[in-house]
Design a protein around this motif. Structure first.
Motif, PDB file in Angstrom:
ATOM      1  N   MET A  54       0.837  -1.182   0.000  1.00 34.73           N
ATOM      2  CA  MET A  54       0.000   0.000   0.000  1.00 34.73           C
ATOM      3  C   MET A  54       0.882   1.246   0.000  1.00 34.73           C
ATOM      4  N   PRO A  55       0.720   2.126  -0.942  1.00 32.11           N
ATOM      5  CA  PRO A  55       1.514   3.353  -0.965  1.00 32.11           C
ATOM      6  C   PRO A  55       1.034   4.350   0.089  1.00 32.11           C
ATOM      7  N   GLY A  56       1.958   5.152   0.584  1.00 26.63           N
ATOM      8  CA  GLY A  56       1.615   6.178   1.559  1.00 26.63           C
ATOM      9  C   GLY A  56       1.458   5.614   2.956  1.00 26.63           C
ATOM     10  N   PRO A  57       1.106   6.493   3.905  1.00 23.05           N
ATOM     11  CA  PRO A  57       0.946   6.044   5.291  1.00 23.05           C
ATOM     12  C   PRO A  57      -0.236   5.082   5.417  1.00 23.05           C
ATOM     13  N   VAL A  58      -0.067   4.096   6.272  1.00 21.73           N
ATOM     14  CA  VAL A  58      -1.109   3.091   6.498  1.00 21.73           C
ATOM     15  C   VAL A  58      -1.812   3.435   7.813  1.00 21.73           C
ATOM     16  N   PRO A  59      -3.106   3.778   7.767  1.00 19.58           N
ATOM     17  CA  PRO A  59      -3.796   4.150   9.004  1.00 19.58           C
ATOM     18  C   PRO A  59      -3.911   2.977   9.966  1.00 19.58           C
ATOM     19  N   GLU A  60      -3.777   3.286  11.254  1.00 22.14           N
ATOM     20  CA  GLU A  60      -3.970   2.281  12.300  1.00 22.14           C
ATOM     21  C   GLU A  60      -5.092   2.661  13.239  1.00 22.14           C
ATOM     22  N   SER A  61      -5.629   3.874  13.074  1.00 17.10           N
ATOM     23  CA  SER A  61      -6.811   4.294  13.818  1.00 17.10           C
ATOM     24  C   SER A  61      -7.573   5.315  12.963  1.00 17.10           C
ATOM     25  N   TRP A  62      -8.837   5.486  13.294  1.00 18.22           N
ATOM     26  CA  TRP A  62      -9.715   6.335  12.494  1.00 18.22           C
ATOM     27  C   TRP A  62     -10.545   7.248  13.387  1.00 18.22           C
ATOM     28  N   PRO A  63      -9.936   8.270  14.007  1.00 21.24           N
ATOM     29  CA  PRO A  63     -10.701   9.156  14.890  1.00 21.24           C
ATOM     30  C   PRO A  63     -11.786   9.942  14.151  1.00 21.24           C
ATOM     31  N   GLY A  64     -11.608  10.168  12.874  1.00 22.76           N
ATOM     32  CA  GLY A  64     -12.601  10.916  12.102  1.00 22.76           C
ATOM     33  C   GLY A  64     -13.899  10.156  11.874  1.00 22.76           C
ATOM     34  N   LEU A  65     -13.931   8.866  12.221  1.00 24.35           N
ATOM     35  CA  LEU A  65     -15.145   8.077  12.010  1.00 24.35           C
ATOM     36  C   LEU A  65     -16.094   8.102  13.203  1.00 24.35           C
ATOM     37  N   ILE A  66     -15.660   8.674  14.329  1.00 29.30           N
ATOM     38  CA  ILE A  66     -16.550   8.764  15.492  1.00 29.30           C
ATOM     39  C   ILE A  66     -17.769   9.603  15.116  1.00 29.30           C
ATOM     40  N   GLY A  67     -18.951   9.072  15.409  1.00 26.15           N
ATOM     41  CA  GLY A  67     -20.200   9.749  15.073  1.00 26.15           C
ATOM     42  C   GLY A  67     -20.767   9.337  13.727  1.00 26.15           C
ATOM     43  N   MET A  68     -20.009   8.577  12.948  1.00 24.96           N
ATOM     44  CA  MET A  68     -20.452   8.137  11.626  1.00 24.96           C
ATOM     45  C   MET A  68     -21.277   6.859  11.752  1.00 24.96           C
ATOM     46  N   GLU A  69     -22.147   6.634  10.786  1.00 23.43           N
ATOM     47  CA  GLU A  69     -22.938   5.409  10.733  1.00 23.43           C
ATOM     48  C   GLU A  69     -21.995   4.222  10.575  1.00 23.43           C
ATOM     49  N   LEU A  70     -22.263   3.146  11.297  1.00 22.17           N
ATOM     50  CA  LEU A  70     -21.362   1.999  11.388  1.00 22.17           C
ATOM     51  C   LEU A  70     -21.012   1.384  10.029  1.00 22.17           C
ATOM     52  N   ASN A  71     -21.989   1.105   9.196  1.00 25.96           N
ATOM     53  CA  ASN A  71     -21.705   0.465   7.904  1.00 25.96           C
ATOM     54  C   ASN A  71     -20.830   1.336   7.016  1.00 25.96           C
ATOM     55  N   THR A  72     -21.044   2.629   7.044  1.00 24.87           N
ATOM     56  CA  THR A  72     -20.212   3.548   6.274  1.00 24.87           C
ATOM     57  C   THR A  72     -18.782   3.511   6.791  1.00 24.87           C
ATOM     58  N   ALA A  73     -18.616   3.480   8.098  1.00 29.88           N
ATOM     59  CA  ALA A  73     -17.283   3.423   8.698  1.00 29.88           C
ATOM     60  C   ALA A  73     -16.558   2.140   8.285  1.00 29.88           C
ATOM     61  N   VAL A  74     -17.261   1.019   8.293  1.00 25.74           N
ATOM     62  CA  VAL A  74     -16.652  -0.255   7.886  1.00 25.74           C
ATOM     63  C   VAL A  74     -16.200  -0.183   6.428  1.00 25.74           C
ATOM     64  N   GLU A  75     -17.007   0.414   5.568  1.00 31.21           N
ATOM     65  CA  GLU A  75     -16.634   0.556   4.151  1.00 31.21           C
ATOM     66  C   GLU A  75     -15.361   1.395   4.000  1.00 31.21           C
ATOM     67  N   ILE A  76     -15.266   2.482   4.744  1.00 32.84           N
ATOM     68  CA  ILE A  76     -14.095   3.354   4.665  1.00 32.84           C
ATOM     69  C   ILE A  76     -12.849   2.609   5.139  1.00 32.84           C
ATOM     70  N   ILE A  77     -12.955   1.932   6.263  1.00 32.30           N
ATOM     71  CA  ILE A  77     -11.809   1.182   6.785  1.00 32.30           C
ATOM     72  C   ILE A  77     -11.392   0.098   5.799  1.00 32.30           C
TER      73      ILE A  77
END
Length: 76
Positions: free
Chosen positions: A1-24
């Protein structure tokens, strides 16, 4: 994977669960297991040789919805 690899997603707090899973899943295609937990529950030990993400969730403001709550989703 090019670029930094995320290990946490603070920006997903408050987001709908299924949308968050898709982003991750899009940002970390190597994650094969998503462990969804209610607030305050401790995750079980991770499966051997697998990358998983822990997501805490609670009931959303709309019936039959779930939102991501703190702590932010993380690899663990």
């Amino acid at each position: 994977m090019p670029g930094p690899v995320p290990e946490s997603w603070p920006g997903l707090i408050g987001m709908e669960l299924n949308t968050a899973v898709e982003i991750i899943s899009r940002e970390r295609p190597d994650v094969r297991i998503v462990r969804v937990l209610p607030p305050g529950e401790a995750p079980s030990p991770p499966p051997r040789d697998q990358v998983r993400v822990i997501i805490y969730n609670n009931v959303g403001p709309v019936p039959n919805t779930w939102i991501v709550v703190a702590p932010a989703p993380y690899i663990g």
